[in-house]
Enzyme design. Structure first.
Site, PDB file in Angstrom:
ATOM      1  N   HIS A 235      43.620  49.029  37.548  1.00  0.00           N
ATOM      2  CA  HIS A 235      44.104  50.166  38.349  1.00  0.00           C
ATOM      3  C   HIS A 235      45.425  49.818  39.050  1.00  0.00           C
ATOM      4  O   HIS A 235      46.117  48.911  38.644  1.00  0.00           O
ATOM      5  CB  HIS A 235      43.019  50.623  39.324  1.00  0.00           C
TER       6      HIS A 235
ATOM      7  N   GLU B  67      39.212  49.937  45.080  1.00  0.00           N
ATOM      8  CA  GLU B  67      39.025  48.893  44.072  1.00  0.00           C
ATOM      9  C   GLU B  67      40.338  48.195  43.719  1.00  0.00           C
ATOM     10  O   GLU B  67      40.377  46.980  43.515  1.00  0.00           O
ATOM     11  CB  GLU B  67      38.411  49.493  42.803  1.00  0.00           C
TER      12      GLU B  67
ATOM     13  N   HIS C  99      37.725  43.848  37.864  1.00  0.00           N
ATOM     14  CA  HIS C  99      37.347  45.170  38.367  1.00  0.00           C
ATOM     15  C   HIS C  99      36.207  45.044  39.379  1.00  0.00           C
ATOM     16  O   HIS C  99      35.598  43.989  39.536  1.00  0.00           O
ATOM     17  CB  HIS C  99      36.887  46.068  37.217  1.00  0.00           C
TER      18      HIS C  99
ATOM     19  N   GLU D  62      33.075  43.087  36.163  1.00  0.00           N
ATOM     20  CA  GLU D  62      32.692  44.003  37.248  1.00  0.00           C
ATOM     21  C   GLU D  62      32.012  43.155  38.315  1.00  0.00           C
ATOM     22  O   GLU D  62      30.831  42.828  38.213  1.00  0.00           O
ATOM     23  CB  GLU D  62      31.761  45.100  36.737  1.00  0.00           C
TER      24      GLU D  62
END
Length: 473
Positions: free
Chosen positions: A305, A320, A374, A436
């Site tokens: 991102h 995030e 992430h 994650e």
């Protein structure tokens, strides 16, 4: 399989939902691998907010994918056996197998036609897009189409009358555009460009002597009474502006200046009637420095991102993108102490990169591993834990090693190693994983993820995992 997934992706950005419509008797001015596409009667190329928008229902029809239009929700769903794509009219965000993608401008609805930006087609798909401003023609060239050599792309169909100029005539500059880190200059006639790298500020200057702007150049691109113009480049961290002018009258010389954000390595070559200046991949954390060639293993560290794409939003509003970048920067610092590993960041600040750009950095470097960082989110605040995703067999061993260290670093629930169809681990050519670390939608996970101690442990765990995978322990 690569071409198949590529063709799936093309549809989401150049499609028109089912409607009646008959084939137009005129020309569509859109070509796919040299074949002109026939559009419905009411479909046409349009320009919206400085974006060229195209409706290409025939691409969908020719490739045989299922398309569903939800009139009430103003949404389009495209799917086959393994991929589901979702777009909403006037919404810049779309989803591919649940993975969020961002368009420069939302799809637009015109009568019974959905229009999407051609730039997004190019950036997301690995599709070569050539726009001939003079003839208003678009050439779409798939990466797997060629003359028998891997990676070779055919030249676009030339516009009638683009034969070389006769001696004594000036060459014509028909258009200037920028896509996929390539400046593309459409020309007519014989040219001998001269490129110069300059600093303070950093820029690349391309002079084309014995040339002038064509009469149609200024019809859709800025060109003032002094024969000068410019356009800003959005979405590419290397370049922020392209300027052009009739620099000299004796001889008539067109000058094009690429204003860089930092020093870059480049190549310049001709592709038929296109002059292409391509910015080469360098280490974004150390601009201007080529990567590789020193015997070190190359590890690309991807902070997911960035900028206008915050990623998941935590239960207390934390973003995030901030967690991802903080950990990536820590990993980068740790790798600087590893004599046999060279770390490369896809971004080292709050910059937005398309998924395709992240993949291109790793593939162009011929990296050995790709690690995408992430944090997760769920509709249930009870969801918690750490998981690691891989997409193919070559990535399984890396996923197992990285997950072992990641779980140990976070101390969260072990949610296991899983298959995932995410773009950044599907399209990369090396072992690649998506980590994650925890769930921002869980109060305890979010609180832990934004502590310096946990971020340090995760960064060290990533480095330890990379070292074990390379057998450097």
């Amino acid at each position: 399989m690569k071409k198949f997934s590529f063709l799936v992706m093309i549809i989401i950005f150049v499609m028109m939902f089912p409607g009646k419509g008959q084939a137009a008797s005129g020309h569509s001015n859109i070509y796919l691998d040299g074949t002109e596409l026939v559009l419905a009667t009411n479909a046409k190329i349009e320009t919206m907010q400085n974006n060229i928008m195209i409706p290409v229902r025939v691409v969908v029809e020719n490739l045989g994918f299922n398309v569903a239009w939800d009139k009430n929700k103003q949404s389009v769903t495209i799917n086959n056996d393994s991929t589901v794509i979702h777009l909403v009219v006037n919404n810049k965000s779309g989803y591919v197998n649940g993975n969020k993608v961002t368009l420069p401008i939302g799809p637009a609805l015109k009568t019974d036609t959905v229009l999407v930006p051609i730039r997004f087609v190019s950036e997301q798909l690995g599709l070569q897009v050539n726009w001939d401003n003079a003839s208003k023609k678009i050439y779409l060239i798939s990466s797997d189409t060629g003359s028998g050599n891997p990676g070779t792309k055919p030249e676009p169909n030339p516009d009638p009358g683009t034969e070389p100029t006769t001696p004594g005539e000036l060459a014509l500059i028909n258009s200037i555009s920028y896509s996929e880190n390539r400046l593309m200059i459409a020309t007519k006639g014989s040219i001998e460009p001269k490129a110069t790298v300059m600093s303070s500020p950093n820029r690349i200057v391309i002079d084309i002597p014995y040339a002038k702007f064509s009469e149609t150049f200024g019809t859709s691109q800025q060109l003032d009474s002094y024969l000068q113009g410019s356009f800003h480049v959005v979405g590419y961290p290397d370049l922020y502006q392209v300027r052009y002018s009739l620099y000299n009258n004796s001889p008539s010389t067109v000058r094009i200046v690429m204003d860089l954000n930092y020093a870059k390595v480049y190549t310049i070559h001709a592709e038929g009637n296109l002059l292409v200046v391509e910015l080469k991949t360098t280490d974004p954390s150390n601009p201007g420095t080529p990567v590789g060639g020193n015997g070190k293993k190359i590890a690309v560290i991807d902070a997911g991102h960035g900028n206008q794409d915050p990623g998941a939003i935590g239960i207390t509003g934390k973003k995030e993108k901030a967690f991802n970048l903080a950990v990536a920067l820590k990993v980068d610092q740790l790798l600087k102490n590893e004599p046999k590993i060279e770390g490369v960041l896809t971004r080292n600040n709050d910059t937005f990169l398309e998924l395709k750009e992240r993949v291109k950095i790793a593939n162009d470097l011929n990296a050995d591993v790709f690690i995408s960082i992430h944090a997760n989110s769920s509709g249930s605040s009870a969801a918690s834990g750490t998981e690691t995703y891989y997409n193919n067999d070559r990535s399984k061993a890396l996923a197992n090693v990285m997950h072992k260290y990641l779980v140990r670093a976070t101390g969260f629930k072990d949610r296991g190693v899983r298959y995932g169809n995410f773009h950044v681990i599907r399209e990369t050519k090396m072992a690649a994983v998506l980590l994650e670390s925890g769930y921002l939608s869980n109060k305890q996970d979010e609180a832990g993820l934004f502590t310096e101690s946990l971020q340090n442990r995760v960064a060290q765990g990533i480095v330890d995992g990379i070292k074990e995978y390379f057998g450097l322990e």
